[in-house]
Design a protein around this motif. Sequence first.
Motif, PDB file in Angstrom:
ATOM      1  N   UNK A 154       0.812  -1.217   0.000  1.00 42.97           N
ATOM      2  CA  UNK A 154       0.000   0.000   0.000  1.00 42.97           C
ATOM      3  C   UNK A 154       0.848   1.271   0.000  1.00 42.97           C
ATOM      4  N   UNK A 155       1.840   1.378   0.893  1.00 45.99           N
ATOM      5  CA  UNK A 155       2.687   2.566   0.910  1.00 45.99           C
ATOM      6  C   UNK A 155       3.579   2.637  -0.320  1.00 45.99           C
ATOM      7  N   UNK A 156       4.050   1.481  -0.777  1.00 44.51           N
ATOM      8  CA  UNK A 156       4.870   1.460  -1.989  1.00 44.51           C
ATOM      9  C   UNK A 156       4.085   1.984  -3.191  1.00 44.51           C
ATOM     10  N   UNK A 157       2.851   1.540  -3.375  1.00 45.16           N
ATOM     11  CA  UNK A 157       2.053   1.985  -4.513  1.00 45.16           C
ATOM     12  C   UNK A 157       1.706   3.457  -4.398  1.00 45.16           C
ATOM     13  N   UNK A 158       1.370   3.913  -3.200  1.00 47.00           N
ATOM     14  CA  UNK A 158       1.030   5.318  -3.033  1.00 47.00           C
ATOM     15  C   UNK A 158       2.235   6.210  -3.325  1.00 47.00           C
ATOM     16  N   UNK A 159       3.402   5.843  -2.833  1.00 46.69           N
ATOM     17  CA  UNK A 159       4.594   6.630  -3.126  1.00 46.69           C
ATOM     18  C   UNK A 159       4.935   6.587  -4.611  1.00 46.69           C
ATOM     19  N   UNK A 160       4.702   5.467  -5.263  1.00 50.71           N
ATOM     20  CA  UNK A 160       4.949   5.390  -6.702  1.00 50.71           C
ATOM     21  C   UNK A 160       4.073   6.385  -7.456  1.00 50.71           C
ATOM     22  N   UNK A 161       2.809   6.483  -7.090  1.00 54.40           N
ATOM     23  CA  UNK A 161       1.901   7.421  -7.747  1.00 54.40           C
ATOM     24  C   UNK A 161       2.284   8.869  -7.459  1.00 54.40           C
ATOM     25  N   UNK A 162       2.660   9.168  -6.220  1.00 55.27           N
ATOM     26  CA  UNK A 162       3.025  10.534  -5.860  1.00 55.27           C
ATOM     27  C   UNK A 162       4.296  10.960  -6.591  1.00 55.27           C
ATOM     28  N   UNK A 163       5.283  10.069  -6.652  1.00 54.16           N
ATOM     29  CA  UNK A 163       6.517  10.380  -7.372  1.00 54.16           C
ATOM     30  C   UNK A 163       6.239  10.533  -8.867  1.00 54.16           C
ATOM     31  N   UNK A 216       8.478   3.390 -14.474  1.00 51.39           N
ATOM     32  CA  UNK A 216       9.480   2.413 -14.028  1.00 51.39           C
ATOM     33  C   UNK A 216      10.320   2.994 -12.895  1.00 51.39           C
ATOM     34  N   UNK A 217      10.787   4.235 -13.073  1.00 48.95           N
ATOM     35  CA  UNK A 217      11.590   4.871 -12.029  1.00 48.95           C
ATOM     36  C   UNK A 217      10.778   5.095 -10.766  1.00 48.95           C
ATOM     37  N   UNK A 218       9.510   5.472 -10.918  1.00 48.59           N
ATOM     38  CA  UNK A 218       8.661   5.738  -9.754  1.00 48.59           C
ATOM     39  C   UNK A 218       8.357   4.474  -8.968  1.00 48.59           C
ATOM     40  N   UNK A 219       8.327   3.329  -9.630  1.00 48.77           N
ATOM     41  CA  UNK A 219       8.075   2.077  -8.926  1.00 48.77           C
ATOM     42  C   UNK A 219       9.333   1.479  -8.304  1.00 48.77           C
ATOM     43  N   UNK A 220      10.492   1.840  -8.834  1.00 49.01           N
ATOM     44  CA  UNK A 220      11.740   1.298  -8.301  1.00 49.01           C
ATOM     45  C   UNK A 220      12.178   2.053  -7.046  1.00 49.01           C
ATOM     46  N   UNK A 231      10.596   3.660  -4.533  1.00 47.85           N
ATOM     47  CA  UNK A 231       9.990   3.388  -3.210  1.00 47.85           C
ATOM     48  C   UNK A 231      10.021   1.922  -2.780  1.00 47.85           C
ATOM     49  N   UNK A 232      10.855   1.094  -3.403  1.00 48.85           N
ATOM     50  CA  UNK A 232      10.879  -0.329  -3.041  1.00 48.85           C
ATOM     51  C   UNK A 232      11.148  -0.558  -1.551  1.00 48.85           C
ATOM     52  N   UNK A 233      11.998   0.233  -0.878  1.00 52.83           N
ATOM     53  CA  UNK A 233      12.163   0.013   0.570  1.00 52.83           C
ATOM     54  C   UNK A 233      10.867   0.099   1.364  1.00 52.83           C
ATOM     55  N   UNK A 234       9.880   0.877   0.855  1.00 61.56           N
ATOM     56  CA  UNK A 234       8.593   0.925   1.532  1.00 61.56           C
ATOM     57  C   UNK A 234       7.913  -0.439   1.537  1.00 61.56           C
ATOM     58  N   UNK A 235       8.196  -1.245   0.527  1.00 63.89           N
ATOM     59  CA  UNK A 235       7.594  -2.573   0.438  1.00 63.89           C
ATOM     60  C   UNK A 235       8.424  -3.620   1.183  1.00 63.89           C
ATOM     61  N   UNK A 236       9.747  -3.455   1.183  1.00 62.51           N
ATOM     62  CA  UNK A 236      10.612  -4.463   1.798  1.00 62.51           C
ATOM     63  C   UNK A 236      10.477  -4.514   3.315  1.00 62.51           C
TER      64      UNK A 236
END
Length: 375
Positions: A105-114, A154-158, A160-165
Motif C-alpha cells: 500500500x505505501x509502496x504503490x502510493x509513493x509510486x503514484x506521488x513520485x 518504471x523509475x517511480x516504482x523502483x 519506493x521499493x524500501x517501503x515494500x521491503x
Amino acid sequence: MNIERPKNVSFFDFVGGVQLLQGEESRTALPVVLIGICVSGAVGNFLVLLIFLCDFRSGRGSEVKALLASLASTDLAILLLCAPVRAVTYYQQTWTLGGFVCSTTDWFQHSCVVAKTFILAVTSRAKHNLVSSTAKGPLFSPTWIHGALAFIWILSMVLPIPQMLFASLQPWGGDAVCVSEMPVCASDFMYLFYKIYPLATFALPIIFTLGYYTKTLHTAVNHAPGPQQQSKVTLVLLCVSGANALMLLPEWGTFTWIRLGYNKPPVGLVIFAQILLYACSALSPVILMTMYDDVRQGLINLWLLATCRGARHLAGETCPETEGTETDAEAGADDAPDAETTFPDVKHFWTGRRNTHVEEEQDPVPWEREEKSED
C-alpha cells in the motif's frame, strides 16, 4: 496508538495509515472525510479523462493533454486504490486487509506521488507544442510521450521499493497492525537513502517545474507578441504544479521527519498530511475545469450532449407526430420555390389580366378592350 519498538530495529512506524487511534470521533469523522474526497475527486478526474479522450478522437490532441491525462489517471488511482485503504484503517483502528496489501500500500502510493511530480516536470518539455498555435504539423507526437511515461513509471516504482521491503504485519492482542521495521544492519544505508529520496523525487523536480513556468509566464506577459494565449496555458500548468507542491509538502515533511528525526511528529499533523495528499488529487481536475479553456469547453460540450440526448429521447416518446409534420413542412418548402418560379414578363401579363380596374394608360392589352367595346 502507543506501541513499543523492538530492540533489533532502528526505525518503526505504521504503514497504511495511523492505527490504534483512541476515540470514536476519529473513527467516524476521518473515514467520512476520506470517502467524500475520494468520490468527488474520482468524478472530477473521470470527467477530465473523458474530455481528453474526446479531444484525441476528434483530432485535437496535444502532448500536454496526453501528459495531463496521465496525471488525471494517476490521481484517479490514488483516490480509488489508496484512499479507501486509509479509510478502512481509520475505521477499524487495526489492520484487517491482509499481508499483501500491507506490503504494497505505501509502496504503490509513493509510486503514484513520485510519478505525479515527474509528469508535471515533463510537461515543461511539451508546453511549447500547445502554446504555439501557428506551428505547422501535428500537435501530438506520441513517440517520445510513450517513452517518457514508461520511464517515469518504471523509475517511480523502483525508488519506493524500501517501503515494500520493510513493511510487515505484527500481532497486537487479538488483532494485527501493519508496521515498517528497518533492521539495524540497514540503518546506515537507509539513513542516507532517506536524505536523497525526498530531494530527488519531490524537492528538485518541483523547484525546476515552478521556476520554469514562472520564468515562462514572465516572458510571455512582457515579451511575447501574443501574451494572452501563452500566459493562459502557462498559468494553468503553474497553478497545477503549485497546488501539488503546497499540498504534498506536509506529506513529504512528515515522511522525512519520521525517518530522520529522533522524535515522531504529532499524530494530528500526520493525519492532516495524509488528508491533504488525497485532497490534492481531487483539486487538480477542479483547476483544469475552471482555468483550462479546452477542458472547460469540453465540459460544456459534454453537458450539451447529455441534455440534447435527453431532450430527443423525451420528444421521441411524447411527440411522435412532430417528425412527420416537420418532414412534410420541409418537403413543401422544397417544392414551393419550383411552383412560384415564373418569368417576369408572364407574371406582369397575368397580373394585368386579373386586374379589372386597370387604367387605360397602364392597360398592357388595349386591343382586347377595344374589341369588347365594338361588340
